[in-house]
Design an enzyme around this catalytic site. Structure first.
Site, PDB file in Angstrom:
ATOM      1  N   GLU A  77     -18.987  13.880   4.039  1.00 17.76           N
ATOM      2  CA  GLU A  77     -19.131  15.286   3.669  1.00 17.76           C
ATOM      3  C   GLU A  77     -17.791  15.994   3.490  1.00 17.76           C
ATOM      4  O   GLU A  77     -17.744  17.108   2.987  1.00 17.76           O
ATOM      5  CB  GLU A  77     -19.995  16.028   4.688  1.00 17.76           C
ATOM      6  CG  GLU A  77     -19.362  16.269   6.035  1.00 17.76           C
ATOM      7  CD  GLU A  77     -20.327  16.995   6.975  1.00 17.76           C
ATOM      8  OE1 GLU A  77     -21.547  16.912   6.761  1.00 17.76           O
ATOM      9  OE2 GLU A  77     -19.839  17.627   7.925  1.00 17.76           O
ATOM     10  N   HIS A  78     -16.715  15.357   3.893  1.00 23.45           N
ATOM     11  CA  HIS A  78     -15.405  15.990   3.732  1.00 23.45           C
ATOM     12  C   HIS A  78     -14.806  15.754   2.351  1.00 23.45           C
ATOM     13  O   HIS A  78     -13.995  16.546   1.879  1.00 23.45           O
ATOM     14  CB  HIS A  78     -14.423  15.468   4.799  1.00 23.45           C
ATOM     15  CG  HIS A  78     -14.848  15.818   6.187  1.00 23.45           C
ATOM     16  ND1 HIS A  78     -14.635  14.999   7.278  1.00 23.45           N
ATOM     17  CD2 HIS A  78     -15.502  16.905   6.663  1.00 23.45           C
ATOM     18  CE1 HIS A  78     -15.126  15.571   8.356  1.00 23.45           C
ATOM     19  NE2 HIS A  78     -15.664  16.718   8.019  1.00 23.45           N
TER      20      HIS A  78
HETATM   21 ZN    ZN Z   1     -13.908  11.491   3.875  1.00 23.44          ZN
END
Ligand code: ZN
Length: 187
Positions: A77-78
């Site tokens: 999700e990053h």
């Molecule tokens: Zn990542």
């Protein structure tokens, strides 16, 4: 349910943002492909991952049960980049077990949404505790994160390992050792 039009629009903007010509032949269908692919990749959103585990059957023998090498693919999700690897789940029953394919199904549902590996590991452990009510559960995920290995932050092929323990596994080093011994067994 994903909003396909929004994803198509975002994909066009992304392509423009990196300096691409969105009208060239090779990219003409790309926003639509991404929208359809995301529908599948994020199909675990809004799905109750524990539901498959709610169908249980009784056992007399409460020996440790392990399902290992459950292959999964998820999205970090990053960075919105894939991470993928294997999940290993063991639990000590308290009179009831689920079919082994149900554990794999639970992993699948949690993988098909935006994730961080540590949270996913805990979610799987918590669902096993909630639905099977075993004496304890231990979950290990090992995965390669493209956001790390593709950028050269870490060496290609390096894996991140995360562990979640619940119940009797929390304080019993012998049980944990038994988990890793079973993990090393071939086949
Ligand atoms: Zn990542």
């Amino acid at each position: 349910m994903v909003d396909q039009e929004k994803i198509r629009e975002a994909a066009r903007l992304l392509l423009e943002g990196i300096g691409e010509d969105v009208t060239r032949e090779g990219l003409a269908e790309t926003p639509d492909r991404i929208a359809r692919m995301y529908e599948e990749l994020f199909s675990g959103m809004g799905t109750d991952a524990g539901e498959p585990l709610s169908r249980v059957f009784s056992v007399e023998n409460n020996e440790m049960v392990m399902e290992k090498d459950i292959v999964f693919y998820s999205m970090c999700e990053h960075h919105l980049m894939p991470f993928y690897g294997k999940a290993h789940i063991a639990y000590v029953p308290d009179g009831r077990v689920a079919g082994l394919s149900k554990l794999a199904r639970t992993v699948e549902v949690y993988a098909r949404r935006l994730q961080i590996q540590e949270r996913m590991t805990g979610q799987i452990a918590d669902d096993v505790m909630k639905y099977l009510a075993p004496q304890g559960v231990m979950v290990v995920l090992e995965a390669e994160h493209m956001c790390m290995t593709m950028r050269g932050v870490k060496k290609p092929g390096s894996r991140t390992v995360s562990v979640a323990v619940r119940g009797v596994f929390e304080k019993d080093a012998v049980l944990q050792e038994q988990f890793f011994a079973m993990l090393r067994l071939q086949g």
